[in-house]
Write an enzyme that holds these catalytic residues in place. Structure first.
Site, short mmCIF file in Angstrom:
data_model
loop_
_atom_site.label_atom_id
_atom_site.label_comp_id
_atom_site.label_asym_id
_atom_site.label_seq_id
_atom_site.Cartn_x
_atom_site.Cartn_y
_atom_site.Cartn_z
CG HIS A 1 35.65 7.14 -20.35
ND1 HIS A 1 35.35 7.19 -21.42
CD2 HIS A 1 34.30 7.12 -19.62
CE1 HIS A 1 34.13 7.22 -21.75
NE2 HIS A 1 33.54 7.09 -20.74
N GLY B 1 33.56 -1.89 -25.30
CA GLY B 1 32.95 -0.62 -24.86
C GLY B 1 31.31 -0.87 -24.62
CG LEU C 1 30.79 -1.48 -19.37
CD1 LEU C 1 30.26 -0.56 -18.41
CD2 LEU C 1 32.19 -1.75 -19.42
CG ASP D 1 33.95 -1.15 -9.27
OD1 ASP D 1 33.61 -0.36 -10.70
OD2 ASP D 1 33.85 -0.82 -8.45
CB SER E 1 16.20 -28.61 -31.15
OG SER E 1 15.22 -29.26 -30.21
CD GLU F 1 20.52 -18.51 -25.14
OE1 GLU F 1 20.29 -17.83 -24.26
OE2 GLU F 1 19.35 -19.60 -25.21
CG PHE G 1 16.07 -19.19 -27.76
CD1 PHE G 1 14.87 -18.55 -27.10
CD2 PHE G 1 16.07 -20.69 -27.44
CE1 PHE G 1 13.67 -19.02 -27.02
CE2 PHE G 1 14.74 -21.18 -27.29
CZ PHE G 1 13.58 -20.50 -26.98
CG ASP H 1 7.31 -26.00 -29.20
OD1 ASP H 1 6.57 -26.51 -28.19
OD2 ASP H 1 8.14 -26.42 -29.60
NE ARG I 1 9.63 -28.24 -34.01
CZ ARG I 1 8.81 -29.31 -34.31
NH1 ARG I 1 7.98 -29.20 -35.07
NH2 ARG I 1 8.64 -30.02 -33.23
#
Lengths: 616, 616
Positions: free
Chosen positions: A34, A120, A122, A152, A340, A361, A386, A418, A468
């Site tokens: 590049h 690498g 981005l 950018d 938690s 995260e 997550f 849940d 849990r």
């Protein structure tokens, strides 16, 4: 600090041209790369190297060195050209760019001692830079500066805005981001083109100091770096540049991304020819030692008694707090769920080494990545589900050869009501498929505590899955659990079947074995707490003894415990009969016991599977 | 539009109290849930339901309906209380919240016909809402509005800022975000507390219209919605609220997240008792049909001749363009790499159904998710490695039961010089571990084209992996390739070993088979292009015939093709001898051939593995 004497006589524009020429040359030699993305930022980096970076090139381990991260990792030709100018590599090595065996890879990795982390993909260099700046401010407590060169295009990545928010909130004045606004992405024009004000407005809204400049005006660049050094907030230098600057055949043109220049010789001529300017980089002004939070001591883990019922997440939190007392390098990072995951226990015990990253995260894991690059031992915890949000960061961390400890709570259908959005059901697969990773899944509190401790000195990417709900304590507190091992919990000379389980399913397997024993069927039970590396010898022995293995996991059928067992028998040897139990249907809400039953991974399902194998 | 007649006499504050009471009641009945997070937004949603939402509750499929997405999915008690008030569900069903078998799950899913997408992993509702708003504006071309209720905690997620950027850039005036700034996250206070100006400054910088209000002032709420309807930009209503509003025992207190109220009866009394207000929701003003881009026609795929050498990524792009001509519902979404993935061919052919999402992979996949909820058939393409960035969105898409087609290019070490950051090496593992997914990996251009077409009508999450480099055409253009099938490319009655390959390794396997034949060893070669579901019968037949299987894949050893083969023999039956070849070491930069050789997955490595099995 802004002006140094070492290079006061240097013509920085000339250095910029050298960097361009070298980027062009090494890309031409490689036949790929590049160069145009390097040429836009050449003056920005020339000025930094000559006037503002503080770095002992001969000693990349020096704690007081600044850090330079190319978030736009594809501009590696520019980075390597900088290394050559700084005397770190030879021109000969520069021309090994992208060749088999060369440490000058297509995108930078820490195979080079001056590179902290691989880039690498981005949008990752800035959040990692935030982690390094946090380390400088709160852990090392040294005055080094973190410089991040961004493109950018990558400002479209959400991870960048997690980083802007985090750095702005902490007023990290040791962090400077240089945005190379060259207007052109890979495919074409970026969203905002040369509208540097659009970027300044956004970044400024996150409480950064912003400076808009012409990225080819070395005087303006120099002043911007000086202004950044004086700022009491993180600074973004938003520089309007020209992609392929200096060579008319490619400058500011679409379709010139990621390839050598059409005519190398002509380009080098246009850039004024090959130069050999050497730039002595200013060493750090301080040679202070990093801050230490205490002395290394033996770990005093909390212990649990047989008969107790304790969630492994709770044992994790308590163990991490104890580990933190013994090991002053241990750091805890939370994604706003420490209550938690139980990392709260660490936060309470060691507030000065606890970092709240809120629900971000990618920044969470990237911050840990930055801290481990400075020698700290970070543990990251959030819900297993997550952590998928940070999967690309973890993938790149493996390329960095980083040491990360990730702890995922609320694994599997066993969480209950849940529902599936909160259930980690692909975490074992995802983390097994990380290069060199360790995947652990303890079933009781003492084991969880031992494994949390074992991870502190284990290299690579480690993932530990916690449960849990409360589960019975099975092991005594003085048992040792090493990575790549297992425990045989039930065995006899008459075993007809082996049940391989981990975590929550160990308890189901034990109950199934008891029920089967009453029916006259002997089942061996293996606690396969080290899902990767798996204890192949124990599994081979069990296969030889029983001929049948039932695997049972609170996870989708793909890529988890069952596949880890099958993998043991994928080296051309005879395989036992394997029957894999896992979660097949999409769960809804239900109690933990209802979920385990509906998924077919409870004691009843295990006993049925064993009977099927025995009675065929 | 802002004021409707249906509920002009309604006391909205009373409705708000009813919503609170019902949230408290159903959470108490369940013994879990998030009533306090529901109570903060009750007045916001009461006003929306009674005055501004346009929805035919009896016909959730009506194309002109507004869309209401609870990005803060844990406020499900509030959503279900709204459904009750709207007459969509009974009070009896409301009280089944979180019970086994109930469609009122802990977090909303499309098991309920009024829910477009599952939420519960924070930060996803808004980017999906952007996708729906894009669909309304550019595809359906209908005047429906998309309403997204967000929490303040989730504004830390980068995915939200990808969405703010995308919506602001497109000036999506059909999108309204309501931010419920209740100051308290799960663990404690949020970063910005009640500083609604901090949020307004940030969101406004992304070119949104922002309105700051008291979220319990129903008059102010009503006016804000009216103002949003008049705005020519997307609007964020940033509402200061009180978590647990209305019940002193929990209001604005830490430690009250995600659990029933301490005293249900007392809370209901304090809220004024149980009510049974029914709110006729204003139906959509338009009953227009969605825009159509043409008629369904037979697909005329480009064809390739034996002897041609064509990259499967190129075949994908050309096939998608052809499919787009035949199927007016097909949409293409790009992460600013369409030139590399070859989706550019679709963009050129169908610019009005092509969406550039820039380098923001979460928004990229979420936009597709929103569009498929409106019946469009989106294809998403970026580098395989970068799809990991959206893994949590994909995980949630499976919970939504969504139909998504994800295409990952630049898979494996075979990409060559760019190095590991650009190599998809965990993609098969990640996508196999998605519930109900399809994973395809074609090896030639005609096969790639056929599979791209087959996916258009295949339900669920599909992933198709393409190869960067040119590969020989193996199949004739009239061959049919169905999902869950395979092709036996070499076979004889004397086969001693089976080689199972896919994509790039099929070509290596064929070469190995030819070399082995010269050495007198007969190897069967299976093109296992459908990695999931895998063609179990063909593998079982091959195992029975040859007793040995070598698997070879350009992927980490975990969770990919080899594990898919092993899985076939994990149902308690006898297994063949399996030998798995995959990428074990971390690659650097090198030519494609050097990479394949170094990874031990080229024809030489395959032939050696076969000889090992044969000569043991």
């Amino acid at each position: 600090m802004s002006e140094t004497n070492l290079n006061s006589g240097l013509n920085i524009a000339e250095l910029g041209q050298q960097l361009r020429v070298d980027a062009v040359r090494c890309s031409a030699e490689a036949g790929s790369g590049h160069p145009t993305s390097s040429m836009s930022a050449a003056d920005l980096m020339a000025t930094l190297l000559a006037r503002h970076l503080h770095y002992d090139v001969a000693d990349p381990e020096e704690p007081n060195n600044d850090h330079l991260i190319f978030s736009k990792g594809h501009a590696s030709p520019l980075l390597y050209a900088l290394y050559k100018a700084a005397g770190a590599i030879t021109d000969e090595e520069l021309l090994t760019f992208r060749a088999f065996g060369s440490r000058l890879e297509g995108h930078p990795t820490p195979r080079l001692p001056w590179v902290d982390v691989a880039t690498g993909s981005l949008g990752q260099g800035l959040p990692v830079g935030v982690g390094m700046a946090l380390a400088g401010r709160y852990l090392d407590r040294l005055p080094y500066r973190v410089w991040v060169l961004c493109g950018d295009s990558e400002l479209a990545e959400g991870s960048m805005w997690e980083a802007f928010e985090h750095a702005g909130y902490h007023r990290l004045d040791n962090l400077v981001t240089v945005v190379d606004v060259n207007r052109l992405g890979q495919r074409g024009a970026t969203r905002h083109g040369w509208d540097t004000a659009a970027y300044a407005r956004r970044i400024g809204a996150f409480d950064w100091h912003t400076i808009e400049i012409d990225g080819h005006d070395t005087e303006a660049i120099d002043q911007a770096y000086s202004e950044a050094a004086r700022s009491e907030r993180p600074t973004a230098i938003i520089a309007r540049t020209v992609k392929g600057a200096g060579v008319a055949a490619v400058a500011d043109q679409e379709g010139k991304h990621g390839k050598p220049l059409p005519d190398t010789d002509e380009a080098i001529d246009e850039l004024g020819g090959v130069r050999d300017i050497r730039v002595p980089v200013t060493p750090p002004g301080s040679r202070a030692a990093p801050h230490a939070f205490g002395e290394v001591e033996p770990v005093k883990l909390p212990t649990y008694e047989a008969g107790d019922s304790v969630a492994t997440r709770t044992a994790f939190g308590a163990a991490l707090a104890a580990l933190g007392s013994a090991r002053p390098e241990v750091v805890g990072l939370d994604g706003e769920v420490a209550d938690s995951t139980r990392m709260q226990k660490f936060a309470d015990a060691h507030p000065d080494r606890f970092f709240e990253c809120y629900i971000a995260e990618q920044q969470l894991v990237a911050a840990a990545l930055g801290m481990q690059a400075r020698g700290w031992i970070p543990y990251v915890a959030t819900f297993a589900a997550f952590l998928t949000r940070a999967y690309d960061i973890v993938r790149m961390a493996a390329i960095s050869g980083a040491d990360l400890r990730l702890v995922g709570s609320h694994a599997g259908v066993a969480i209950g009501q849940d529902g599936p959005s909160q259930m980690g059901l692909e975490d074992l697969a995802a983390f097994r498929a990380v290069h060199g990773s360790v995947v652990l899944y303890p079933c009781d509190a003492n084991q969880a505590a031992a494994l949390v401790t074992a991870l502190a000195d284990y290299p690579g990417i480690a993932y530990l899955r916690t449960t849990r709900g409360d589960t019975p304590v099975l092991y005594s507190a003085d048992e040792e659990f090493s990575i790549a091992s297992s425990r045989v919990l039930r065995s006899s000379a008459d075993d007809q079947v082996t049940v391989a389980a981990a975590g929550i399913t160990v308890h189901e397997a034990l109950q199934a074995a008891d029920e089967l024993a009453q029916q006259g069927v002997r089942a061996r039970v293996i606690d396969l707490y080290s899902v990767k590396p798996v204890d192949a010898q124990t599994l081979r022995d069990a296969a030889a003894a029983t001929g049948n293995i039932v695997t049972v996991e609170d996870h989708w059928p793909e890529g988890g415990l069952g596949d880890a067992v099958l993998d043991v028998f994928s080296h051309g040897d005879p395989s036992p009969h394997v029957l894999k139990l896992a979660v097949h249907g999409m769960p809804g809400s239900a109690t933990p016991a209802e979920q385990m039953r509906a998924a077919g991974i409870d004691h009843t399902a295990i006993a049925e599977a064993v009977q099927y194998l025995v009675n065929r």
